[in-house]
Enzyme design. Structure first.
Site, PDB file in Angstrom:
ATOM      1  N   MET B  74      40.726 -11.388  56.489  1.00 56.92           N
ATOM      2  CA  MET B  74      39.468 -11.781  55.836  1.00 56.92           C
ATOM      3  C   MET B  74      38.785 -10.569  55.208  1.00 56.92           C
ATOM      4  O   MET B  74      37.807 -10.064  55.732  1.00 56.92           O
ATOM      5  CB  MET B  74      38.549 -12.442  56.878  1.00 56.92           C
ATOM      6  CG  MET B  74      39.245 -13.582  57.614  1.00 56.92           C
ATOM      7  SD  MET B  74      38.174 -14.450  58.743  1.00 56.92           S
ATOM      8  CE  MET B  74      37.916 -13.214  60.005  1.00 56.92           C
ATOM      9  N   ASP B  75      39.317 -10.140  54.084  1.00 58.87           N
ATOM     10  CA  ASP B  75      38.854  -8.907  53.457  1.00 58.87           C
ATOM     11  C   ASP B  75      37.849  -9.198  52.347  1.00 58.87           C
ATOM     12  O   ASP B  75      38.016 -10.162  51.593  1.00 58.87           O
ATOM     13  CB  ASP B  75      40.080  -8.184  52.874  1.00 58.87           C
ATOM     14  CG  ASP B  75      39.821  -6.711  52.635  1.00 58.87           C
ATOM     15  OD1 ASP B  75      40.675  -6.060  52.017  1.00 58.87           O
ATOM     16  OD2 ASP B  75      38.766  -6.201  53.069  1.00 58.87           O
TER      17      ASP B  75
END
Lengths: 289, 301
Positions: B74-75
């Site tokens: 989850m960047d």
């Protein structure tokens, strides 16, 4: 003739493709001469050059390539697989020349994975024969170009003749320093970690180290690459459109930038390499922080 | 009465605007309660239509093979905050909402295993304030997961916390243990939350445990093999992932599932995590289906 081309977007990424400069006249490339700050000292007659559009300080020190697509290339041209492998060997030589010229210190290529043993015997024998021939043919070239040959992987299972070529090649080139060409033969990332684990386990058995003293650095030092004191790959390129790492390197890929291209390996040339390096230099590397 | 309705592209968010004319304003008080009830009903209808539309698309996707296990990196939360001039931490909160939506779509599609990279051991190197605010958010959301109406109970999800939990502060660790205990009986799906995790730490732990297992019979120390290490991995509770989705366009694993991702499709859309939507999941499944044939041939070879 100098031409500029904008390619279509990558199927696997929505990053805009960089401008690509393609020319048939090599003299039209603009080169910037720079000091080589790598591990070795190049001969004064051949300074390192940095292609236009790239920055010297952002060049990868270690580049790894999964040379995928040789058989597909041959099939698309209705040729035998050996023609694909030969074309792949020619592409590798070209990339080696470019890495050497551009100051990339280590180039690792995956010639044969542990899973490839399951291919038909005739194909496996062909690959082993090709590797042996190429090593024999290119040893003089490597000597002239100051290229060091190293091999990683479990070489105990490969034919004796190839093993002898490898040993001869490694000994002959061990003092070369411009480029370190690492060929992974019968290599698997998991195998590498298991053998590191086994050697640590033996140390535990002999009482040299306690289990609670085992740390990441210790595993690091036992891995095949580290024994050669090579840095981890900065960039991994995989050709032929497959978007996975297939157990080629594992521990070492923790913070490696991955680059995937649809181009088949025999078609991978200077333009593609420039594009890969351009994309690499635009990445923001945070090493997990 | 005029109603203006708009539906978001993931069929999940519905906005209903009630536009009143001058005459209607005079009767507003009498009819306002009835109007609110009508608006709520209409919202429900539109949400239902959204779910139906998604189900249609999922049925089409299900004609071919569906991945069994998807992992998310989850960047892009901090970049989202900066781009929209939000306060620090707001990007992560919005990212959590996106996560809940993605989990809902995954479980609706029938994906049994979902793994998320919530917090890396390397993230402890960020500023203490940022680490503390992330830990507070994580604790708050873990406690929310245990509640009756949460997504884990709705879809029968068993939650695992994967990583070196000893590195977490006591309240967060206890909340994680409570959540694992509370969801232990769920069996329809699995959510693995990687927290205080790096793949190298996981492998190290597996190596140490493999050595300790043979401590009593040291003659077998050098017989440690792949199976021993895999048995001791934190991620031994789930099969290997089929797809790893990393948002924000970065194509690297950042020390996530290095051991398990050998034959896994890597998909990296340029969108930031808080902006991820339904269409990205569809695209990821299509990528998986595109490569599945060749992957299956490789596995057989």
């Amino acid at each position: 003739m100098l031409s500029l081309s904008f390619s279509s977007p990558f199927p696997h990424s929505y990053l805009p493709k960089p401008l690509s400069l393609s020319t048939n006249n090599r003299r039209l490339h603009v080169f910037i001469k720079n000091q080589f700050t790598g591990a070795g000292i190049p001969s004064p007659e051949e300074p390192v050059v940095t292609p236009a559009g790239l920055r010297r300080e952002l060049m990868p020190k270690h580049m790894a390539i999964i040379m995928d697509g040789n058989r597909r290339w041959a099939r698309s041209r209705r040729l035998m697989p050996q023609a694909g492998y030969l074309a792949g060997a020619r592409a590798l030589k070209k990339v080696m020349e470019l890495c050497s010229k551009w100051g990339i210190q280590v180039l690792t290529v995956f010639a044969f994975s542990s899973e490839n043993w399951l291919r038909p015997k005739i194909e496996v024998d062909l690959l082993m024969g090709l590797l042996a021939n190429k090593l024999k043919d290119e040893i003089d070239y490597m000597g002239r170009e100051d290229i060091r040959l190293s091999v990683i992987g479990d070489v105990s299972k490969i034919p004796q003749s190839l093993r002898e070529f490898i040993t001869h090649g490694e000994n002959t080139t061990k003092n070369n320093s411009r480029l370190n060409l690492v060929i992974a033969i019968n290599y698997s990332g998991k195998y590498d970690i298991v053998q590191a684990c086994q050697s640590i386990a033996l140390k535990v058995k002999d009482g040299v180290v306690e289990p609670e003293e085992i740390n990441e650095l210790m595993i690091d030092n036992e891995l095949g690459m580290k024994s050669m004191q090579l840095p981890y790959p900065d960039l991994l390129i995989r050709t032929s459109g497959e978007v996975r790492v297939s157990n080629f390197f594992l521990w070492q890929l923790a913070y490696t930038e991955l680059y995937f291209t649809e181009t088949l390996w025999p078609d991978f040339g200077e333009d593609e390499l420039l594009r890969a390096l351009h994309v690499f230099q635009q990445r923001r590397r945070r090493y997990g922080v | 009465m005029n109603l203006h309705c708009s539906i978001s592209s993931d069929f999940n968010h519905v906005q209903v605007h009630h536009i009143l004319s001058f005459d209607q304003v005079q009767h507003e008080n009498q009819t306002s309660f009835k109007l609110i009830m009508d608006a709520k009903k209409i919202t429900q209808i539109y949400e239902g239509l959204g779910t139906l539309a998604r189900k249609c698309i999922f049925s089409i996707l299900s004609v071919s093979i569906i991945p069994n296990h998807i992992a998310f990196i989850m960047d892009g939360n901090r970049r989202y905050s900066k781009q929209h001039n939000l306060i620090q931490g707001a990007g992560h909160r919005i990212g959590f909402t996106s996560l809940m939506s993605m989990l809902k779509y995954c479980y609706e599609l029938g994906i049994k295993y979902v793994t998320i990279y919530a917090f890396s051991i390397e993230n402890f190197k960020r500023s203490p304030e940022e680490v503390q605010s992330l830990m507070d958010l994580i604790q708050e959301k873990i406690e929310g997961l245990i509640k009756e109406e949460s997504i884990v109970n709705q879809y029968g999800v068993r939650v695992y916390f994967i990583g070196n939990l000893k590195l977490l502060s006591k309240p967060v660790r206890l909340a994680a243990e409570r959540a694992m205990e509370a969801t232990a009986k769920n069996s329809r799906a699995v959510l693995s939350i990687c927290i205080a995790y790096t793949s190298t730490d996981e492998i190290l732990n597996a190596v140490v445990e493999s050595c300790e297992e043979r401590w009593d019979d040291k003659s077998e120390m050098n017989l440690i093999g792949v199976e021993d290490i895999e048995r001791h991995m934190y991620m031994a509770v789930t099969p290997d992932p089929d797809v790893i989705i990393r948002t924000s366009g970065e194509t690297r694993l950042s020390n996530f599932l290095l051991w398990q991702s050998g034959n896994c499709v890597l998909y990296s859309p340029a969108v930031l995590w808080p902006e991820i939507g339904f269409r990205h999941l569809v695209q990821a499944v299509l990528e998986f289906q595109k490569h599945f044939g060749y992957l299956r041939k490789q596995k057989r070879i």
